[in-house]
Design a protein around this motif. Sequence first.
Motif, PDB file in Angstrom:
ATOM      1  N   ALA A 145      -4.895 -61.145  22.647  1.00  0.00           N
ATOM      2  CA  ALA A 145      -4.973 -61.113  20.968  1.00  0.00           C
ATOM      3  C   ALA A 145      -5.639 -59.023  20.739  1.00  0.00           C
ATOM      4  N   THR A 146      -6.330 -58.956  21.044  1.00  0.00           N
ATOM      5  CA  THR A 146      -7.170 -57.662  20.841  1.00  0.00           C
ATOM      6  C   THR A 146      -6.171 -56.496  20.957  1.00  0.00           C
ATOM      7  N   PHE A 147      -5.523 -56.657  21.892  1.00  0.00           N
ATOM      8  CA  PHE A 147      -4.367 -55.823  21.720  1.00  0.00           C
ATOM      9  C   PHE A 147      -3.270 -55.354  20.939  1.00  0.00           C
ATOM     10  N   MET A 148      -3.212 -56.662  20.357  1.00  0.00           N
ATOM     11  CA  MET A 148      -2.269 -56.521  19.008  1.00  0.00           C
ATOM     12  C   MET A 148      -2.485 -55.844  17.850  1.00  0.00           C
ATOM     13  N   GLN A 149      -2.519 -54.455  18.117  1.00  0.00           N
ATOM     14  CA  GLN A 149      -2.639 -53.376  16.757  1.00  0.00           C
ATOM     15  C   GLN A 149      -1.741 -53.008  16.702  1.00  0.00           C
ATOM     16  N   ALA A 150      -1.406 -52.279  15.223  1.00  0.00           N
ATOM     17  CA  ALA A 150      -0.168 -52.431  14.867  1.00  0.00           C
ATOM     18  C   ALA A 150      -0.705 -51.020  15.775  1.00  0.00           C
ATOM     19  N   GLY A 151       0.059 -49.810  16.130  1.00  0.00           N
ATOM     20  CA  GLY A 151       0.751 -48.487  16.735  1.00  0.00           C
ATOM     21  C   GLY A 151      -0.212 -47.054  15.568  1.00  0.00           C
ATOM     22  N   HIS A 152       0.005 -46.857  14.549  1.00  0.00           N
ATOM     23  CA  HIS A 152      -1.051 -46.589  13.541  1.00  0.00           C
ATOM     24  C   HIS A 152      -2.470 -46.481  14.043  1.00  0.00           C
ATOM     25  N   ARG A 153      -3.289 -47.540  14.869  1.00  0.00           N
ATOM     26  CA  ARG A 153      -4.360 -47.620  15.022  1.00  0.00           C
ATOM     27  C   ARG A 153      -4.179 -46.853  16.331  1.00  0.00           C
ATOM     28  N   GLN A 154      -3.976 -46.487  17.024  1.00  0.00           N
ATOM     29  CA  GLN A 154      -3.927 -45.028  18.426  1.00  0.00           C
ATOM     30  C   GLN A 154      -5.044 -44.131  17.725  1.00  0.00           C
ATOM     31  N   VAL A 155      -5.790 -44.153  18.982  1.00  0.00           N
ATOM     32  CA  VAL A 155      -6.862 -43.064  18.641  1.00  0.00           C
ATOM     33  C   VAL A 155      -5.822 -41.533  19.628  1.00  0.00           C
ATOM     34  N   ASP A 296      12.392 -48.374  13.624  1.00  0.00           N
ATOM     35  CA  ASP A 296      13.014 -48.793  13.954  1.00  0.00           C
ATOM     36  C   ASP A 296      14.179 -49.321  13.485  1.00  0.00           C
ATOM     37  N   GLY A 297      14.978 -49.038  13.247  1.00  0.00           N
ATOM     38  CA  GLY A 297      16.156 -48.596  12.243  1.00  0.00           C
ATOM     39  C   GLY A 297      15.551 -49.132  10.906  1.00  0.00           C
ATOM     40  N   LYS A 298      14.737 -49.800  10.225  1.00  0.00           N
ATOM     41  CA  LYS A 298      14.044 -50.056   9.002  1.00  0.00           C
ATOM     42  C   LYS A 298      12.787 -49.697   8.916  1.00  0.00           C
ATOM     43  N   VAL A 299      12.419 -49.806   9.440  1.00  0.00           N
ATOM     44  CA  VAL A 299      10.258 -49.779   9.318  1.00  0.00           C
ATOM     45  C   VAL A 299      10.291 -48.604  10.726  1.00  0.00           C
ATOM     46  N   ARG A 300       8.941 -48.037   9.903  1.00  0.00           N
ATOM     47  CA  ARG A 300       8.114 -47.589  10.542  1.00  0.00           C
ATOM     48  C   ARG A 300       7.731 -47.868  12.075  1.00  0.00           C
ATOM     49  N   ILE A 301       8.046 -47.740  12.368  1.00  0.00           N
ATOM     50  CA  ILE A 301       7.019 -47.827  14.719  1.00  0.00           C
ATOM     51  C   ILE A 301       5.807 -48.608  14.322  1.00  0.00           C
ATOM     52  N   LEU A 302       5.158 -47.436  14.053  1.00  0.00           N
ATOM     53  CA  LEU A 302       3.904 -47.387  13.971  1.00  0.00           C
ATOM     54  C   LEU A 302       3.091 -48.063  13.149  1.00  0.00           C
ATOM     55  N   ASP A 303       4.271 -49.266  12.478  1.00  0.00           N
ATOM     56  CA  ASP A 303       3.563 -50.194  10.941  1.00  0.00           C
ATOM     57  C   ASP A 303       4.314 -52.072  11.908  1.00  0.00           C
ATOM     58  N   ILE A 304       4.585 -51.678  12.996  1.00  0.00           N
ATOM     59  CA  ILE A 304       4.751 -52.823  13.508  1.00  0.00           C
ATOM     60  C   ILE A 304       3.618 -53.752  14.068  1.00  0.00           C
ATOM     61  N   GLN A 305       3.659 -54.659  13.315  1.00  0.00           N
ATOM     62  CA  GLN A 305       2.254 -56.040  14.261  1.00  0.00           C
ATOM     63  C   GLN A 305       2.663 -55.959  15.373  1.00  0.00           C
ATOM     64  N   PRO A 306       2.656 -55.830  16.038  1.00  0.00           N
ATOM     65  CA  PRO A 306       2.977 -56.483  17.621  1.00  0.00           C
ATOM     66  C   PRO A 306       2.724 -57.934  17.871  1.00  0.00           C
ATOM     67  N   SER A 307       3.598 -58.525  18.302  1.00  0.00           N
ATOM     68  CA  SER A 307       2.934 -60.148  18.623  1.00  0.00           C
ATOM     69  C   SER A 307       3.055 -60.327  19.875  1.00  0.00           C
ATOM     70  N   GLN A 308       3.650 -59.863  20.846  1.00  0.00           N
ATOM     71  CA  GLN A 308       3.125 -59.865  22.414  1.00  0.00           C
ATOM     72  C   GLN A 308       3.094 -58.531  22.942  1.00  0.00           C
ATOM     73  N   LEU A 309       2.349 -58.780  23.985  1.00  0.00           N
ATOM     74  CA  LEU A 309       2.046 -57.449  25.244  1.00  0.00           C
ATOM     75  C   LEU A 309       3.225 -56.316  25.215  1.00  0.00           C
ATOM     76  N   HIS A 310       4.657 -57.582  25.963  1.00  0.00           N
ATOM     77  CA  HIS A 310       6.045 -56.968  26.341  1.00  0.00           C
ATOM     78  C   HIS A 310       6.850 -56.589  25.010  1.00  0.00           C
ATOM     79  N   GLN A 311       7.002 -57.559  24.136  1.00  0.00           N
ATOM     80  CA  GLN A 311       7.267 -57.191  22.813  1.00  0.00           C
ATOM     81  C   GLN A 311       8.290 -55.897  22.952  1.00  0.00           C
TER      82      GLN A 311
END
Length: 331
Positions: A145-155, A296-311
């Motif tokens: 769950a700690t990893f489930m951060q949207a891509g815009h939070r990458q440092v 991803d077609g409609k949404v900015r990749i970096l704004d996708i909220q992940p729900s699974q490590l390997h999604q």
Amino acid sequence: MSRMTLTRYLIEQQRENDNIPSDLRLLIEGVARACKEIGHHVGQGALGGVLGSNETENVQGETQKKLDVISNEIMLEANEWGGHLAALASEEMELIHPIPDRYPRGKYLLLFDPLDGSSNIDVNVSIGTIFSVLECPDAGPPTEATFMQAGHRQVAAGYALYGPQITLVLTFGNGVQAFTLDRETFSFVLTNERMQIPEATAEFAINMSNQRHWQPPVQRYIDELIAGKTGPRHKDYNMRWVGSMVTDVHRILTRGGVFLYPFDTRDATKPGKLRLMYEANPMAFLVEQAGGEAIDGKVRILDIQPSQLHQRVPVMLGSKEEVERLKSYHA
Ligand code: AHG
Ligand code: MN
Ligand code: MN
């Protein structure tokens, strides 16, 4: 002027812009060392006994190549002891890898695709390593769950490309820098301080063999490119598909273009082939930092909220004009 090595570049950036804390710098230097080592094994090829497959499958149900496993181990071993990480996660490991108790726990999370473009290993075509760094928000032991951060939070994010040259491409959210490995001194030297994707392009990358499975917006977009000068786009397009995302993205960062691995109807359990956390997110961060876009077609990749490590996620990225058009076709 003396050459700008990776170490010197990162230290001077920290001094001037205060944007690369020393533990993040040391973490990235550890990743860079691991990439040099992977690059060495890649270069050995048949001489090093690294070609071919293992009997094993990874969590994605893909047969692991020997180099997938070797590269994963190199990334783990090079990065777990440094004291900068709380946990790691990889395409080749079903579960996260918390830092063992014998090492100090740091405040970052590292995600990676240890060997991207596995189908190209045995045929001596360029391959790479992709990585993404997040902050670990809580002090306790990290969980998935700690990893489930949207891509815009990458440092930080980047890749190493093992091709005719070994190139390390990085972003800390302040543009994209490329370093080339000097094979004599075995150090990375700055060779492009600001990679910038041209806004317009006449080159596209997609696996055309999947055409019959695409959805209408992608069918339309590709049809129009292929129609060339006499079609609605009024120009001829060229196509490239390496089959190593690292290499295809590197070409786009260098001379522009658009890359698609769209949603298709082949397998209802797989909404795209590429993985969000360690393929799409780091590449989207780099592409945006180089002036391009990633959706991803409609949404900015970096704004996708992940729900699974390997999604998995559909990916369309590259030159702004093309990605904007793709977005409008999906609207
Ligand atoms: P990996 O080798 O890490 O599994 O990734 C392969 C990915 C990506 O690098 C590439 O763009 C894509 O798979 C190629 O897929 P196809 O073989 O379906 O064209
Ligand atoms: Mn990959
Ligand atoms: Mn891989």
